[in-house]
Scaffold this active site. Structure first.
Site, PDB file in Angstrom:
ATOM      1  CG  ASN A 126      94.822  11.716  63.653  1.00 24.32           C
ATOM      2  OD1 ASN A 126      93.690  11.632  63.181  1.00 24.32           O
ATOM      3  ND2 ASN A 126      95.910  11.571  62.932  1.00 24.32           N
TER       4      ASN A 126
ATOM      5  CG  ASN B  57      99.206   7.571  69.801  1.00 25.47           C
ATOM      6  OD1 ASN B  57      98.914   6.664  70.573  1.00 25.47           O
ATOM      7  ND2 ASN B  57     100.315   7.541  69.081  1.00 25.47           N
TER       8      ASN B  57
ATOM      9  CG  ASP C 244     103.858  12.594  56.997  1.00 22.86           C
ATOM     10  OD1 ASP C 244     104.049  13.595  56.268  1.00 22.86           O
ATOM     11  OD2 ASP C 244     104.115  12.588  58.213  1.00 22.86           O
TER      12      ASP C 244
ATOM     13  CG  ASP D 268      98.959   8.110  62.523  1.00 24.41           C
ATOM     14  OD1 ASP D 268      98.620   9.096  61.836  1.00 24.41           O
ATOM     15  OD2 ASP D 268      99.299   8.207  63.723  1.00 24.41           O
ATOM     16  CG  HIS D 269     102.230  10.508  60.732  1.00 25.22           C
ATOM     17  ND1 HIS D 269     102.326  11.759  60.181  1.00 25.22           N
ATOM     18  CD2 HIS D 269     101.489  10.659  61.849  1.00 25.22           C
ATOM     19  CE1 HIS D 269     101.680  12.625  60.936  1.00 25.22           C
ATOM     20  NE2 HIS D 269     101.156  11.989  61.955  1.00 25.22           N
TER      21      HIS D 269
ATOM     22  CG  HIS E 150     102.381  13.814  66.609  1.00 24.68           C
ATOM     23  ND1 HIS E 150     103.151  13.748  65.472  1.00 24.68           N
ATOM     24  CD2 HIS E 150     101.120  13.522  66.221  1.00 24.68           C
ATOM     25  CE1 HIS E 150     102.370  13.422  64.438  1.00 24.68           C
ATOM     26  NE2 HIS E 150     101.134  13.292  64.868  1.00 24.68           N
TER      27      HIS E 150
ATOM     28  CD  GLU F  37     101.743  15.770  58.127  1.00 16.43           C
ATOM     29  OE1 GLU F  37     101.254  14.725  58.587  1.00 16.43           O
ATOM     30  OE2 GLU F  37     102.692  16.382  58.657  1.00 16.43           O
TER      31      GLU F  37
HETATM   32  P1  13P Z   1      98.683  12.781  70.024  1.00 18.38           P
HETATM   33  O1  13P Z   1      99.580  11.664  70.423  1.00 18.38           O
HETATM   34  O2  13P Z   1      99.246  14.102  70.401  1.00 18.38           O
HETATM   35  O3  13P Z   1      97.296  12.588  70.524  1.00 18.38           O
HETATM   36  O4  13P Z   1      98.619  12.794  68.434  1.00 18.38           O
HETATM   37  C1  13P Z   1      98.066  11.715  67.739  1.00 18.38           C
HETATM   38  C2  13P Z   1      98.244  11.839  66.274  1.00 18.38           C
HETATM   39  O5  13P Z   1      98.223  12.912  65.711  1.00 18.38           O
HETATM   40  C3  13P Z   1      98.422  10.606  65.488  1.00 18.38           C
HETATM   41  O6  13P Z   1      98.814  10.863  64.190  1.00 18.38           O
END
Ligand code: 13P
Length: 287
Positions: A229, A231, A105, A84-85, A177, A135
């Site tokens: 996504n 998290n 990213d 991720d990223h 996020h 991205e």
């Molecule tokens: P959140 O933590 O806002 O759910 O975002 C997760 C995310 O985009 C991971 O890349």
């Protein structure tokens, strides 16, 4: 079954549903997400930020744990293990470690540099059969040290990156996020519609899935979003359930301090959140 995310996302885009990416932090998180996806017969993506990878002692540990867990738990639904990223260097580390999917990213680079680096990674990931997310624009807020201002993506730039042959594209559309502030203006569907029109059948990715209202999720899916996504929401559920257990003094009753007992309510809470999201995203029974 560990697979690239390419096929599951193409199917999702065609079928007008989205596959959830749930970020993992440790064994409990991984187990909770895998078991829930299997229970619901849903494809799933395990997201690993560079910070979480470091926390788990390195991407090699993560890949080994995920692969072994898929086997030990008899997980037969498609699972992608996704960076991720990722930074440029982080992408190469995950490719070496055996991830099945990568996000580069490059949104903070000038567009020409984002294009150049993404192009190179398209070439590398294609040869290895891995999927690649890129991205454009940026996701607002902060995640594991990745800070974004939340600019909406330029649809022309999205087309430039999509045309390189990436498998999925994250476009900033006012998403953030972490928790959304009370004065959040909502997703920019104008931007999303314009991006969707430019990029053809490309599966789009919606980051910042925590706290986006149901109607906006559904509308985003109708406009080409095929991966969402999540998290923070799992972290909040885990923390609330763990707090409740401790505040009720359960860690002091019998062997309630045993980590397998202490972490169980939080793990169950992650499962409940993942279940809820899979239902909302429409990926149940699509494995
Ligand atoms: P959140 O933590 O806002 O759910 O975002 C997760 C995310 O985009 C991971 O890349």
């Amino acid at each position: 079954m560990l697979v690239s995310a390419k096929e599951m996302l193409q199917k999702a885009r065609e079928g007008k549903y989205a596959v959830g990416q749930f970020n993992i932090n440790n064994l409990e998180w991984t187990k909770a997400v895998l078991l829930t996806a299997q229970e619901m017969n849903s494809p799933v993506i395990l997201g690993v930020s560079e910070g979480a990878g470091k926390y788990m002692t390195g991407f090699g540990t993560v890949a080994a744990m995920v692969k072994a867990m898929i086997e030990e738990l008899n997980i037969t639904v498609p699972v992608a293990l996704h960076l991720d990223h990722g930074t440029y260097d982080g992408c190469y580390k995950c490719i070496k470690a055996g991830f099945s999917s990568i996000m580069f990213d490059g949104s903070h680079y000038p567009i020409a540099e984002n294009v150049e680096k993404t192009k190179e990674l398209v070439h590398v990931t294609r040869q290895l059969g891995l999927s690649l997310e890129a991205e454009v624009g940026s996701i607002g807020g902060e995640e594991d040290g990745v800070v974004g201002m939340g600019e909406c993506a330029d649809p022309e730039e999205c087309k430039m990156i999509a045309d390189l042959g990436v498998d999925m594209l994250a476009a900033g559309i006012g998403n953030i996020h972490g928790k959304y502030p009370a004065n959040w203006a909502g997703l920019s569907f104008e931007t999303l519609a314009a991006v969707n029109e430019k990029v053809g059948e490309m599966p789009l990715v919606l980051h910042g899935g925590t706290g986006i209202p149901e109607d906006m999720i559904k509308k985003a899916i109708s406009l080409g979003v095929a991966k969402i996504n999540v998290n923070t929401e799992c972290q909040l559920s885990f923390a609330a359930a763990t707090r409740e257990y401790i505040e009720a003094g359960k860690d002091q009753q019998g062997k309630g301090y045993d980590p397998r007992k202490l972490l169980a309510p939080g793990t169950e809470a992650i499962k409940a959140t993942v279940r809820e999201k899979i239902e909302l995203f429409g990926s149940a029974n699509k494995a």
